[in-house]
Write a protein that holds these residues in place. Structure first.
Motif, short mmCIF file in Angstrom:
data_model
loop_
_atom_site.label_atom_id
_atom_site.label_comp_id
_atom_site.label_asym_id
_atom_site.label_seq_id
_atom_site.Cartn_x
_atom_site.Cartn_y
_atom_site.Cartn_z
N ILE A 66 17.09 1.87 -24.31
CA ILE A 66 15.90 1.23 -23.76
C ILE A 66 15.34 0.23 -24.76
O ILE A 66 14.99 -0.90 -24.41
CB ILE A 66 14.83 2.28 -23.38
CG1 ILE A 66 15.33 3.15 -22.23
CG2 ILE A 66 13.51 1.62 -23.04
CD1 ILE A 66 14.47 4.36 -21.93
N LEU A 67 15.26 0.62 -26.01
CA LEU A 67 14.76 -0.27 -27.06
C LEU A 67 15.62 -1.52 -27.17
O LEU A 67 15.11 -2.63 -27.25
CB LEU A 67 14.70 0.47 -28.40
CG LEU A 67 14.22 -0.33 -29.60
CD1 LEU A 67 12.83 -0.91 -29.35
CD2 LEU A 67 14.21 0.54 -30.84
N GLU A 68 16.93 -1.34 -27.15
CA GLU A 68 17.83 -2.49 -27.24
C GLU A 68 17.61 -3.44 -26.06
O GLU A 68 17.56 -4.67 -26.23
CB GLU A 68 19.29 -2.02 -27.26
CG GLU A 68 19.66 -1.31 -28.55
CD GLU A 68 21.01 -0.60 -28.48
OE1 GLU A 68 21.56 -0.45 -27.36
OE2 GLU A 68 21.50 -0.22 -29.54
N ASP A 69 17.47 -2.90 -24.85
CA ASP A 69 17.24 -3.73 -23.67
C ASP A 69 15.90 -4.47 -23.76
O ASP A 69 15.80 -5.63 -23.36
CB ASP A 69 17.26 -2.87 -22.40
CG ASP A 69 18.64 -2.34 -22.06
OD1 ASP A 69 19.64 -2.89 -22.58
OD2 ASP A 69 18.73 -1.39 -21.26
N LEU A 70 14.88 -3.81 -24.30
CA LEU A 70 13.57 -4.44 -24.44
C LEU A 70 13.61 -5.58 -25.45
O LEU A 70 12.97 -6.62 -25.26
CB LEU A 70 12.51 -3.42 -24.82
CG LEU A 70 12.12 -2.42 -23.74
CD1 LEU A 70 11.17 -1.37 -24.30
CD2 LEU A 70 11.52 -3.12 -22.53
#
Length: 107
Positions: A66-70
């Protein structure tokens, strides 16, 4: 002959304006956000990342994807904003000039 001299003067004037525009774009900084502000990316006018801010609540092992996508989404948001500002400044500078559609300036 006067037309050529006049045209050369306009070319020099346009060149000076383009140099000024390029300097303004290089100095430009835009922020892109994702996840409701949990991730913020700052880019310069050339699209280089200047800073990255991540809300500490995202630092959980199971939330890495999720962090990478954000981060990617925030970068995309900032890049789109920088491109929009650059396009607007270029449009203002070249207003009234017979430039073919789709030609991107500055070169």
């Amino acid at each position: 002959m006067r037309d050529i001299i006049g045209m050369m003067g306009k070319v020099k004037e346009m060149q000076a304006k383009m140099e000024k525009l390029q300097a303004e774009i290089a100095a430009l900084e835009v922020d892109g956000t994702a996840g409701g502000g949990l991730v913020t990316v700052r880019l310069d006018g050339k699209g280089h990342m200047k800073s990255l801010k991540i809300d500490p609540s995202l630092f959980k092992e199971d939330d890495v994807e999720i962090l990478e996508d954000l981060i990617v989404a925030a970068h995309k948001d900032a890049k789109e904003k920088a491109d929009a500002v650059q396009a607007e400044k270029t449009r203002e500078l070249t207003a009234g000039l017979p430039i073919p559609p789709g030609m991107k300036l500055p070169f």
